[in-house]
Design a protein around this motif. Structure first.
Motif, PDB file in Angstrom:
ATOM      1  N   UNK A   1       0.823  -1.204   0.000  1.00 31.98           N
ATOM      2  CA  UNK A   1       0.000   0.000   0.000  1.00 31.98           C
ATOM      3  C   UNK A   1       0.865   1.265   0.000  1.00 31.98           C
ATOM      4  N   UNK A   2       1.976   1.239   0.757  1.00 35.18           N
ATOM      5  CA  UNK A   2       2.864   2.412   0.785  1.00 35.18           C
ATOM      6  C   UNK A   2       3.543   2.646  -0.538  1.00 35.18           C
ATOM      7  N   UNK A   3       3.943   1.571  -1.188  1.00 37.70           N
ATOM      8  CA  UNK A   3       4.559   1.668  -2.509  1.00 37.70           C
ATOM      9  C   UNK A   3       3.593   2.293  -3.511  1.00 37.70           C
ATOM     10  N   UNK A   4       2.324   1.858  -3.471  1.00 33.95           N
ATOM     11  CA  UNK A   4       1.330   2.384  -4.406  1.00 33.95           C
ATOM     12  C   UNK A   4       0.923   3.816  -4.057  1.00 33.95           C
ATOM     13  N   UNK A   5       0.888   4.133  -2.781  1.00 33.93           N
ATOM     14  CA  UNK A   5       0.427   5.435  -2.299  1.00 33.93           C
ATOM     15  C   UNK A   5       1.196   6.598  -2.928  1.00 33.93           C
ATOM     16  N   UNK A   6       2.500   6.601  -2.753  1.00 36.48           N
ATOM     17  CA  UNK A   6       3.280   7.754  -3.222  1.00 36.48           C
ATOM     18  C   UNK A   6       3.652   7.671  -4.699  1.00 36.48           C
TER      19      UNK A   6
END
Length: 456
Positions: A406-411
């Motif tokens: 999710x963090x990879x996709x977020x930014x």
């Protein structure tokens, strides 16, 4: 294909504008003035990582430089896969009846609000199926919807097509979710093999996915500008019509170029190969998608001449990917060799508890992704550090993996690299959509963080 010229003006707030609309207007104007080209950003990030790495390892500058040079070509094969994915996808989309089908769907967007929502939802569906396919679908939908609806703000349409990148980790092509579900993956001894039922198909992942799927298009509609609407020039994507020579005037060589037989035979061989692979339980990956797109394009274009022309036109928008990917591969290598990546991850892990570990993992993954925008590369860097630390606290390894995803996709929303194919196809620059993407990034970060606090 010529670049689209966008003339931005200072957007003064008007009566009736919401705070979100005002913020989007100011950020759009600011980003157009101060956000440089994506290649400049890649170079600046490279220099930034070098400076920090040298500061952390003042006695080993030569080792850091060597790691950068060695890592520069790490993702060369993946770069070529992405290039072929974009080119074959756009070539396939240029088949006349495919264009007509997409144009028919675009007609449903008979208002600016419907234009933004339709573009987002079609792109989101494609992202769920396969993130590589989504780049092609999103670009085509943004273009066709813009051509059908001149009252829609074209840069925001493009941002809407790119926004579902925030949902990628919950999709069928989630690199982290699929990796840890594979036997003998590189962390199997530490966390075991985690089935997709506990990651991309878990209840918590589905809830976060649906929450973002519903709320992101609402935010897009709310930040839509009320004035200074920039529409797509109808002549932007017109193509020179190529007339097939009459049969009686064709030479032997020209007959080979224009006959549909050769394309049909070769395309059929490729389709048979794809069917055979899937019948033997091959999973969906970039290689099989590329062969499928290539084969289907050969089948449907009517001749090798038509296919080659479509392929040539598509290649004009792919150069940024070829240029910049090696620089980000070098950054990932420096992050690993210098200890900078480990420092960021370990610092956040050290201040986390069992209840907050996943949220800090999410935040750290978002930060690392700004420097190393590659899901597989990031998991290789972050997984070996994050998983053991979480296991010591008793955190479920499946949620750790999804938090990184999710963090990879977020930014990705504010990291320009993955927007390059979309922007290249549509003739825009990152500054044209960054203001809108920044607001969406804030929203996605808030929603995901709150939901993870209760679900993980």
């Amino acid at each position: 294909m010529n670049n689209t010229e966008l003339n931005f003006k200072k957007e003064n707030p008007q009566k009736g504008e919401t705070l979100l609309t005002k913020s989007a207007s100011y950020l759009s104007t600011w980003s157009h003035k101060y956000v440089p080209d994506a290649f400049v950003i890649a170079v600046l990030l490279t220099l930034f990582v070098f400076i920090i790495a040298f500061f952390m390892n003042p006695t080993k500058p030569q080792e850091i430089i060597k790691s950068w040079g060695d890592g520069f070509w790490t993702y060369l094969a993946f770069t070529m896969q992405m290039v072929l994915l974009m080119v074959t996808g756009m070539t396939l989309a240029s088949v006349p009846f495919m264009n007509r089908a997409l144009q028919s769907i675009a007609k449903l967007a008979n208002s600016p609000q419907k234009a933004y929502i339709l573009t987002f939802l079609i792109s989101a569906l494609a992202y769920y199926i396969n993130w590589g396919l989504a780049v092609v679908v999103g670009a085509i939908m943004a273009k066709e919807v813009a051509l059908k609806n001149p009252k829609a703000h074209f840069p925001l349409l493009v941002a809407a097509a790119y926004a579902p990148t925030a949902l990628y980790s919950a999709g069928l092509s989630s690199s982290i979710g699929l990796t840890i579900a594979t036997e003998d993956h590189f962390l199997a001894d530490v966390m075991g093999v985690i089935p997709t039922s506990e990651t991309i198909f878990s209840a918590s992942t589905i809830i976060i996915f649906l929450s973002l799927l519903i709320t992101i298009p609402i935010i897009i509609v709310l930040i839509a500008p009320k004035k200074n609407i920039i529409s797509l020039n109808p002549n932007q994507f017109t193509k020179e019509k190529i007339d097939k020579p009459s049969k009686e005037n064709l030479t032997f060589a020209e007959k080979l170029e224009w006959t549909p037989l050769l394309g049909i035979i070769l395309g059929a061989i490729g389709i048979i190969y794809c069917v055979y692979e899937f019948s033997n339980d091959r999973s969906l990956d970039l290689n099989i998608i590329n062969i499928f797109f290539l084969s289907l394009g050969l089948l449907l274009h009517g001749s090798l001449n038509n296919f080659a022309r479509g392929f040539k036109e598509a290649t004009q928008s792919i150069s940024p990917i070829i240029l910049q990917f090696p620089f980000y591969a070098g950054i990932i290598a420096v992050l690993g060799s210098s200890g900078l990546g480990a420092g960021i991850i370990e610092w956040m892990s050290s201040i986390a508890s069992k209840d907050t570990f996943d949220i800090f993992t999410y935040w750290s993954a978002g930060l690392v992704n700004l420097l190393a925008p590659s899901g597989g590369g990031q998991w290789a860097l972050q997984g070996p550090l994050q998983v053991p630390a979480g296991l010591k606290l008793g955190v479920d390894p499946a949620t750790i993996a999804m938090a990184v995803g999710w963090g990879d996709a977020w930014t990705n929303l504010i990291q320009p690299f993955w927007a390059l194919p979309l922007l290249g196809v549509l003739g825009l620059k990152i500054k044209d959509i960054m203001g809108y993407c920044f607001i969406l990034c804030i929203w996605v970060g808030i929603v995901t963080s709150v939901l993870m606090l209760f679900l993980y």
